[in-house]
Design a protein around this motif. Structure first.
Motif, PDB file in Angstrom:
ATOM      1  N   PRO A 128       0.821  -1.203   0.000  1.00 22.59           N
ATOM      2  CA  PRO A 128       0.000   0.000   0.000  1.00 22.59           C
ATOM      3  C   PRO A 128       0.865   1.267   0.000  1.00 22.59           C
ATOM      4  O   PRO A 128       1.959   1.289   0.534  1.00 22.59           O
ATOM      5  CB  PRO A 128      -0.801  -0.108   1.288  1.00 22.59           C
ATOM      6  CG  PRO A 128      -0.012  -0.999   2.164  1.00 22.59           C
ATOM      7  CD  PRO A 128       0.730  -1.935   1.250  1.00 22.59           C
ATOM      8  N   CYS A 129       0.314   2.310  -0.588  1.00 25.15           N
ATOM      9  CA  CYS A 129       0.986   3.608  -0.615  1.00 25.15           C
ATOM     10  C   CYS A 129       0.769   4.283   0.740  1.00 25.15           C
ATOM     11  O   CYS A 129      -0.355   4.395   1.205  1.00 25.15           O
ATOM     12  CB  CYS A 129       0.425   4.462  -1.741  1.00 25.15           C
ATOM     13  SG  CYS A 129       1.139   6.096  -1.795  1.00 25.15           S
ATOM     14  N   VAL A 130       1.846   4.719   1.363  1.00 28.78           N
ATOM     15  CA  VAL A 130       1.755   5.377   2.653  1.00 28.78           C
ATOM     16  C   VAL A 130       2.144   6.841   2.479  1.00 28.78           C
ATOM     17  O   VAL A 130       3.241   7.143   2.039  1.00 28.78           O
ATOM     18  CB  VAL A 130       2.674   4.707   3.698  1.00 28.78           C
ATOM     19  CG1 VAL A 130       2.619   5.452   5.006  1.00 28.78           C
ATOM     20  CG2 VAL A 130       2.287   3.249   3.880  1.00 28.78           C
ATOM     21  N   VAL A 131       1.228   7.735   2.807  1.00 25.18           N
ATOM     22  CA  VAL A 131       1.505   9.163   2.737  1.00 25.18           C
ATOM     23  C   VAL A 131       2.004   9.592   4.108  1.00 25.18           C
ATOM     24  O   VAL A 131       1.302   9.485   5.099  1.00 25.18           O
ATOM     25  CB  VAL A 131       0.234   9.955   2.352  1.00 25.18           C
ATOM     26  CG1 VAL A 131       0.505  11.442   2.402  1.00 25.18           C
ATOM     27  CG2 VAL A 131      -0.251   9.523   0.982  1.00 25.18           C
ATOM     28  N   ASP A 179       5.267  13.504   0.022  1.00 26.30           N
ATOM     29  CA  ASP A 179       4.645  12.389  -0.693  1.00 26.30           C
ATOM     30  C   ASP A 179       3.365  12.818  -1.413  1.00 26.30           C
ATOM     31  O   ASP A 179       2.914  12.143  -2.329  1.00 26.30           O
ATOM     32  CB  ASP A 179       4.303  11.266   0.292  1.00 26.30           C
ATOM     33  CG  ASP A 179       5.514  10.796   1.064  1.00 26.30           C
ATOM     34  OD1 ASP A 179       6.478  10.362   0.422  1.00 26.30           O
ATOM     35  OD2 ASP A 179       5.502  10.891   2.308  1.00 26.30           O
ATOM     36  N   LEU A 180       2.785  13.939  -0.969  1.00 28.20           N
ATOM     37  CA  LEU A 180       1.496  14.375  -1.504  1.00 28.20           C
ATOM     38  C   LEU A 180       1.390  15.886  -1.396  1.00 28.20           C
ATOM     39  O   LEU A 180       1.837  16.474  -0.408  1.00 28.20           O
ATOM     40  CB  LEU A 180       0.361  13.727  -0.699  1.00 28.20           C
ATOM     41  CG  LEU A 180      -1.068  14.086  -1.046  1.00 28.20           C
ATOM     42  CD1 LEU A 180      -1.452  13.489  -2.405  1.00 28.20           C
ATOM     43  CD2 LEU A 180      -2.011  13.579   0.034  1.00 28.20           C
TER      44      LEU A 180
END
Length: 72
Positions: free
Chosen positions: A2-5, A53-54
Protein backbone atom coordinates in the motif's frame (compact mmCIF):
# COMPACT_ATOMS: atom_id res chain seq x y z
CA UNK A 1 2.33 -2.87 -1.03
CA UNK A 2 0.00 0.00 0.00
CA UNK A 3 0.99 3.61 -0.62
CA UNK A 4 1.76 5.38 2.65
CA UNK A 5 1.50 9.16 2.74
CA UNK A 6 3.81 10.47 5.41
CA UNK A 7 4.58 14.05 4.33
CA UNK A 8 2.10 16.53 2.87
CA UNK A 9 2.39 20.01 1.40
CA UNK A 10 -0.78 22.10 1.60
CA UNK A 11 -1.00 24.67 -1.19
CA UNK A 12 -3.79 27.02 -2.06
CA UNK A 13 -4.98 30.27 -3.52
CA UNK A 14 -5.26 32.35 -0.37
CA UNK A 15 -6.84 35.20 -2.34
CA UNK A 16 -9.80 33.00 -3.29
CA UNK A 17 -12.84 33.32 -1.00
CA UNK A 18 -13.01 30.71 1.77
CA UNK A 19 -9.72 28.94 0.92
CA UNK A 20 -7.95 30.06 4.12
CA UNK A 21 -10.97 29.10 6.23
CA UNK A 22 -11.24 25.69 4.57
CA UNK A 23 -7.53 24.97 5.00
CA UNK A 24 -7.70 25.91 8.69
CA UNK A 25 -10.62 23.50 9.18
CA UNK A 26 -8.89 20.71 7.24
CA UNK A 27 -5.44 20.97 8.86
CA UNK A 28 -6.29 19.07 12.08
CA UNK A 29 -7.61 16.13 10.04
CA UNK A 30 -4.62 16.20 7.69
CA UNK A 31 -2.21 16.34 10.65
CA UNK A 32 -3.81 13.21 12.12
CA UNK A 33 -2.91 11.28 8.97
CA UNK A 34 0.44 12.78 7.96
CA UNK A 35 3.20 15.25 8.73
CA UNK A 36 2.43 18.65 7.22
CA UNK A 37 5.72 19.83 5.71
CA UNK A 38 4.42 23.25 4.64
CA UNK A 39 1.29 25.33 4.27
CA UNK A 40 1.65 27.90 1.50
CA UNK A 41 -1.39 29.98 0.62
CA UNK A 42 0.44 33.04 -0.69
CA UNK A 43 3.33 31.60 -2.76
CA UNK A 44 5.89 32.70 -0.19
CA UNK A 45 7.74 29.38 0.13
CA UNK A 46 10.05 27.47 -2.20
CA UNK A 47 7.90 24.35 -2.31
CA UNK A 48 9.94 22.77 -5.09
CA UNK A 49 12.78 22.17 -2.61
CA UNK A 50 10.54 20.40 -0.07
CA UNK A 51 10.31 16.62 0.26
CA UNK A 52 6.72 15.39 0.34
CA UNK A 53 4.65 12.39 -0.69
CA UNK A 54 1.50 14.37 -1.50
CA UNK A 55 0.47 17.93 -2.35
CA UNK A 56 -3.06 18.98 -1.41
CA UNK A 57 -4.22 21.98 -3.44
CA UNK A 58 -7.11 24.16 -2.29
CA UNK A 59 -8.72 26.51 -4.81
CA UNK A 60 -9.76 26.00 -8.37
CA UNK A 61 -8.26 24.81 -11.63
CA UNK A 62 -5.86 27.75 -11.70
CA UNK A 63 -4.53 26.89 -8.23
CA UNK A 64 -3.86 23.33 -9.35
CA UNK A 65 -2.06 24.43 -12.52
CA UNK A 66 0.03 26.98 -10.58
CA UNK A 67 0.95 24.36 -7.96
CA UNK A 68 2.09 21.92 -10.66
CA UNK A 69 4.33 24.59 -12.20
CA UNK A 70 5.76 25.51 -8.79
CA UNK A 71 6.47 21.89 -7.87
CA UNK A 72 8.46 21.38 -11.06
Amino acid sequence: MPCVVRRVIVIGDGAKPRVRETVERALPVIREAAQVVAVDLDESQDIEALKADLALVFGGDGAILKAVRRLG
